[in-house]
Design a protein around this motif. Sequence first.
Motif, PDB file in Angstrom:
ATOM      1  N   GLU A 102      -8.730  40.043  11.739  1.00 46.64           N
ATOM      2  CA  GLU A 102      -9.961  39.376  12.742  1.00 46.64           C
ATOM      3  C   GLU A 102     -10.011  38.093  12.476  1.00 46.64           C
ATOM      4  O   GLU A 102     -11.322  37.285  13.480  1.00 46.64           O
ATOM      5  N   SER A 103     -10.619  37.581  10.893  1.00 47.84           N
ATOM      6  CA  SER A 103     -11.044  36.724  10.534  1.00 47.84           C
ATOM      7  C   SER A 103     -10.872  35.266  10.953  1.00 47.84           C
ATOM      8  O   SER A 103     -11.090  33.770  11.469  1.00 47.84           O
ATOM      9  N   GLN A 104      -9.423  35.407  11.570  1.00 48.34           N
ATOM     10  CA  GLN A 104      -8.521  34.370  11.930  1.00 48.34           C
ATOM     11  C   GLN A 104      -8.182  34.702  14.020  1.00 48.34           C
ATOM     12  O   GLN A 104      -9.067  33.298  13.923  1.00 48.34           O
ATOM     13  N   GLN A 105      -8.508  35.578  14.435  1.00 44.47           N
ATOM     14  CA  GLN A 105      -9.521  35.369  15.960  1.00 44.47           C
ATOM     15  C   GLN A 105     -10.575  34.603  15.700  1.00 44.47           C
ATOM     16  O   GLN A 105     -10.720  34.366  16.603  1.00 44.47           O
ATOM     17  N   GLU A 106     -11.293  35.501  14.608  1.00 44.55           N
ATOM     18  CA  GLU A 106     -12.805  34.981  14.499  1.00 44.55           C
ATOM     19  C   GLU A 106     -13.415  32.925  14.864  1.00 44.55           C
ATOM     20  O   GLU A 106     -13.831  32.316  15.520  1.00 44.55           O
ATOM     21  N   VAL A 107     -12.173  32.370  13.355  1.00 43.45           N
ATOM     22  CA  VAL A 107     -11.795  30.987  13.111  1.00 43.45           C
ATOM     23  C   VAL A 107     -11.209  30.623  15.143  1.00 43.45           C
ATOM     24  O   VAL A 107     -11.902  29.540  15.566  1.00 43.45           O
ATOM     25  N   GLU A 108     -10.359  31.525  15.082  1.00 38.58           N
ATOM     26  CA  GLU A 108      -9.677  30.571  16.821  1.00 38.58           C
ATOM     27  C   GLU A 108     -10.959  30.771  17.507  1.00 38.58           C
ATOM     28  O   GLU A 108     -11.159  29.932  18.551  1.00 38.58           O
ATOM     29  N   HIS A 109     -11.996  31.817  18.368  1.00 37.67           N
ATOM     30  CA  HIS A 109     -12.765  31.715  18.918  1.00 37.67           C
ATOM     31  C   HIS A 109     -14.081  31.018  18.686  1.00 37.67           C
ATOM     32  O   HIS A 109     -14.360  29.933  19.368  1.00 37.67           O
ATOM     33  N   TRP A 110     -14.245  30.819  17.148  1.00 38.83           N
ATOM     34  CA  TRP A 110     -15.165  29.491  17.229  1.00 38.83           C
ATOM     35  C   TRP A 110     -14.548  27.852  16.936  1.00 38.83           C
ATOM     36  O   TRP A 110     -15.483  27.194  17.323  1.00 38.83           O
ATOM     37  N   LYS A 118     -18.182  20.318  21.506  1.00 36.62           N
ATOM     38  CA  LYS A 118     -17.569  18.674  21.751  1.00 36.62           C
ATOM     39  C   LYS A 118     -17.441  18.360  22.907  1.00 36.62           C
ATOM     40  O   LYS A 118     -17.955  17.447  22.762  1.00 36.62           O
ATOM     41  N   ALA A 119     -17.056  18.983  23.590  1.00 34.53           N
ATOM     42  CA  ALA A 119     -17.268  18.430  24.713  1.00 34.53           C
ATOM     43  C   ALA A 119     -18.478  18.337  25.539  1.00 34.53           C
ATOM     44  O   ALA A 119     -18.641  17.245  26.427  1.00 34.53           O
ATOM     45  N   ASP A 120     -18.818  19.352  25.778  1.00 31.23           N
ATOM     46  CA  ASP A 120     -20.395  19.179  25.597  1.00 31.23           C
ATOM     47  C   ASP A 120     -20.949  17.949  25.188  1.00 31.23           C
ATOM     48  O   ASP A 120     -22.142  17.433  26.181  1.00 31.23           O
ATOM     49  N   GLN A 121     -20.785  17.462  23.977  1.00 28.85           N
ATOM     50  CA  GLN A 121     -21.700  16.734  23.342  1.00 28.85           C
ATOM     51  C   GLN A 121     -21.095  15.488  23.799  1.00 28.85           C
ATOM     52  O   GLN A 121     -21.788  14.604  24.583  1.00 28.85           O
ATOM     53  N   ASP A 122     -19.953  15.613  24.044  1.00 26.53           N
ATOM     54  CA  ASP A 122     -19.522  14.094  24.565  1.00 26.53           C
ATOM     55  C   ASP A 122     -20.332  13.977  25.966  1.00 26.53           C
ATOM     56  O   ASP A 122     -19.769  12.429  26.585  1.00 26.53           O
TER      57      ASP A 122
END
Length: 371
Positions: A102-110, A118-122
């Motif tokens: 679950e943590s790995q899935q959450e990490v992937e989500h974040w 980052k894309a929006d920031q760029d």
Amino acid sequence: MAHQQDIQHLSKDAMELATEVKSNLKELMNEWHQLQGDISKGSLVKPGYVQIKKTDIERLQVEALQMKEFLPKVINQSTIQSIKELDKCQQELEESAKSLTESQQEVEHWKSRCQTAKADQDTERQEMLSLKADLSAAHQQLSQQSEYCAKMGAACCTLLWRVSQQQDTIAPLLVGSQMESFLQLVCHTLDSFLATFQGDEDEDEPGLKEDSEEVQFVMALCGIITNIAASADGREFLSCQKSGQAAIVCLTSILSQTPGKLSDKLKNLALMALYNVSINQKGLKHLSSLQGIVALLTWLITVETAPENRLHTLLLLQSLITDPSNASLLHEANEQLSFDVLDKLSKDRNSEIREVAYDIIHDLRPIRTEL
């Protein structure tokens, strides 16, 4: 005969036996061939059964008896507890693995959200750079337009200032509504000038040089108001119209807020205009109603070094305190203007300053005598 019958009977029996033997042999041979075929095909044993040697079964029985004998010695309470703990650890390990998943899935989500951010920031950075470039271009264009307007305003107002020096040109200027619009422009320009450069004491500032377009523009505006106030029609207009009264208030602001040493000429123009307005009874009444006007003039008398500014400040103060309809200004001047300052001014090198200072002392003498 009987013997022959017995032989026939035996022969018949032998034939039947031979036939039976032959039949049995045939069946036996068929079974043998079938058995050989089954052996060759490996299908001798029926499905679901396994062939085991008897010795293997006996050995297995012996080992089972040994296990039954030694198992209670090996598996005790500690072993059972260890097994339970092992099961518990196994369960915790499974839960940890689930939590890790679950943590790995959450990490992937974040991570996905971070990449999107980052894309929006760029994108926003690119937009910001584009906006900055547009803003810089607009600022440069605005500066050019402002410089152009200042040059044009300074040139037009300087010409109008020169034209308005002729008394016969004032009356035509006052006709129509354009003068009110002009006075509103004057007030807005003076307020903007004072707000921009207030408190700036460095006369070397680019915006405060005497020959700068901004200063020339403001001086021309004040000069026009001064010339208008120099005529009777102009004084009446400034004293009665709201736009003219607002211009008078702006001129008083110049006396207290004009920045730097370059303010001498501006103050001189404002003081002359205010003094000319005070010649008109309505103008004098309006000036007398301004809060703190006497305090402002008494302060100017003590701080001004330019002779012309001192003279016009004294003349304006004299006009205010000699107004019979507002005796309070006379008492206010007596309270705020010390005798030492007036005595010093009465001995000034400038004869006009000495004369006006002496007149003010003469005007204040009855009040001081009473006190």
